[in-house]
Design an enzyme around this catalytic site. Structure first.
Site, PDB file in Angstrom:
ATOM      1  CG  HIS A  62      13.525 -32.589  -0.706  1.00 49.80           C
ATOM      2  ND1 HIS A  62      12.239 -32.111  -0.506  1.00 49.80           N
ATOM      3  CD2 HIS A  62      13.979 -32.507  -1.950  1.00 49.80           C
ATOM      4  CE1 HIS A  62      12.014 -31.533  -1.604  1.00 49.80           C
ATOM      5  NE2 HIS A  62      12.950 -31.919  -2.490  1.00 49.80           N
ATOM      6  CE  LYS A  76      10.582 -24.798 -10.104  1.00 45.69           C
ATOM      7  NZ  LYS A  76      11.106 -25.854  -9.557  1.00 45.69           N
ATOM      8  NE  ARG A 106      12.685 -36.721  -7.945  1.00 49.84           N
ATOM      9  CZ  ARG A 106      11.841 -35.611  -7.798  1.00 49.84           C
ATOM     10  NH1 ARG A 106      10.887 -35.603  -6.989  1.00 49.84           N
ATOM     11  NH2 ARG A 106      12.422 -34.538  -8.639  1.00 49.84           N
ATOM     12  CB  SER A 122       7.533 -30.641  -3.081  1.00 47.06           C
ATOM     13  OG  SER A 122       8.855 -30.656  -2.540  1.00 47.06           O
TER      14      SER A 122
HETATM   15  P1  ADP Z   1      13.900 -28.287  -7.855  1.00 48.00           P
HETATM   16  O1  ADP Z   1      12.778 -27.384  -8.178  1.00 48.00           O
HETATM   17  O2  ADP Z   1      15.340 -27.560  -7.953  1.00 48.00           O
HETATM   18  O3  ADP Z   1      14.180 -29.626  -8.482  1.00 48.00           O
HETATM   19  P2  ADP Z   1      13.235 -29.816  -5.478  1.00 48.00           P
HETATM   20  O4  ADP Z   1      12.806 -29.049  -4.010  1.00 48.00           O
HETATM   21  O5  ADP Z   1      12.047 -30.389  -6.324  1.00 48.00           O
HETATM   22  O6  ADP Z   1      13.773 -28.627  -6.403  1.00 48.00           O
HETATM   23  O7  ADP Z   1      14.411 -30.831  -5.398  1.00 48.00           O
HETATM   24  C1  ADP Z   1      15.375 -30.450  -4.860  1.00 48.00           C
HETATM   25  C2  ADP Z   1      16.425 -31.728  -5.290  1.00 48.00           C
HETATM   26  O8  ADP Z   1      16.187 -32.842  -4.333  1.00 48.00           O
HETATM   27  C3  ADP Z   1      16.559 -32.197  -6.379  1.00 48.00           C
HETATM   28  O9  ADP Z   1      17.796 -32.559  -6.515  1.00 48.00           O
HETATM   29  C4  ADP Z   1      15.543 -33.380  -6.572  1.00 48.00           C
HETATM   30  O10 ADP Z   1      16.191 -34.285  -7.403  1.00 48.00           O
HETATM   31  C5  ADP Z   1      15.987 -33.771  -5.270  1.00 48.00           C
HETATM   32  N1  ADP Z   1      14.756 -34.676  -4.681  1.00 48.00           N
HETATM   33  C6  ADP Z   1      13.404 -34.332  -4.660  1.00 48.00           C
HETATM   34  N2  ADP Z   1      12.756 -35.620  -4.430  1.00 48.00           N
HETATM   35  C7  ADP Z   1      13.477 -36.512  -4.341  1.00 48.00           C
HETATM   36  C8  ADP Z   1      13.151 -37.858  -4.020  1.00 48.00           C
HETATM   37  N3  ADP Z   1      12.143 -38.377  -3.619  1.00 48.00           N
HETATM   38  N4  ADP Z   1      14.391 -38.632  -3.984  1.00 48.00           N
HETATM   39  C9  ADP Z   1      15.628 -38.234  -4.360  1.00 48.00           C
HETATM   40  N5  ADP Z   1      15.780 -36.871  -4.744  1.00 48.00           N
HETATM   41  C10 ADP Z   1      14.964 -36.399  -4.377  1.00 48.00           C
END
Ligand code: ADP
Length: 179
Positions: free
Chosen positions: A25, A49, A98, A136
């Protein structure tokens, strides 16, 4: 594009669950902060969630993680992202990609958001290769069994996450070097 035809002068929103924030992130947030004048990291309040951390905890961890990046602020929102972006006067949503598996859902969301708010564009940033596998939920799975998450989350929140999520049976004693 604005009158100058550039991304400058634009307010971008990085929405997500951030439950908890990872180095993946943070990489996306840092890169967005270089592209846009102002970035709001927006934590989604999503009762459906069942998150591990409260919205306040997630915002607090994010704030400490982005400390020092001058043009980034942290907020939370509930309801529709399209409404939130309109309320903020934002022009861009930034999402990280990703893998191809992320794409279909993200593509659908980008189209739906643009349909609901014609002033918003979604910009996708490709993950940095070293964070491609990172999520996460992976961090939480490792932390609950007492694994080392220091390569996956910002240093300033690493201990807090480990202590919070580690199951009692997997807690290490200070003098225990056998595990
Ligand atoms: P959501 O539940 O909205 O997907 P997340 O917290 O999982 O929320 O992710 C928020 C954003 O960060 C999303 O756009 C996700 O694709 C991006 N993201 C999460 N992990 C990574 C990573 N390792 N590399 C690039 N982008 C990431």
């Amino acid at each position: 594009m604005n009158a100058a035809g550039s991304l400058r002068g634009r307010l971008a929103i990085c929405p997500g669950s951030f439950d908890p924030v990872t180095l993946g992130h943070l990489d996306i947030i840092r890169r967005a902060a270089k592209m846009f004048d102002q970035v709001i990291v927006a934590v989604l309040v999503n009762p459906g969630k069942n998150p591990s951390f409260t919205v306040e905890e997630r915002m607090d961890m994010l704030r400490r993680s982005v400390d020092g990046i001058g043009n980034v602020t942290v907020e939370c929102f509930d309801g529709l992202l399209a409404d939130y972006t309109r309320q903020k006067g934002a022009q861009v949503i930034v999402r990280g990609l990703r893998a191809v598996t992320d794409f279909e859902y993200e593509f659908q969301m980008a189209l739906a958001n643009r349909k609901m708010n014609g002033n918003i564009d979604t910009v996708f940033l490709t993950t940095s290769a070293e964070y491609m596998y990172l999520s996460s939920s992976m961090v939480k799975s490792i932390a609950c069994f007492g694994g080392d998450i220091s390569d996956f989350v910002p240093a300033c929140i690493c201990r807090e996450i480990s202590e919070r999520l580690c199951l009692p049976a997997y807690r290490r004693q200070p003098d225990d070097v056998s595990k």
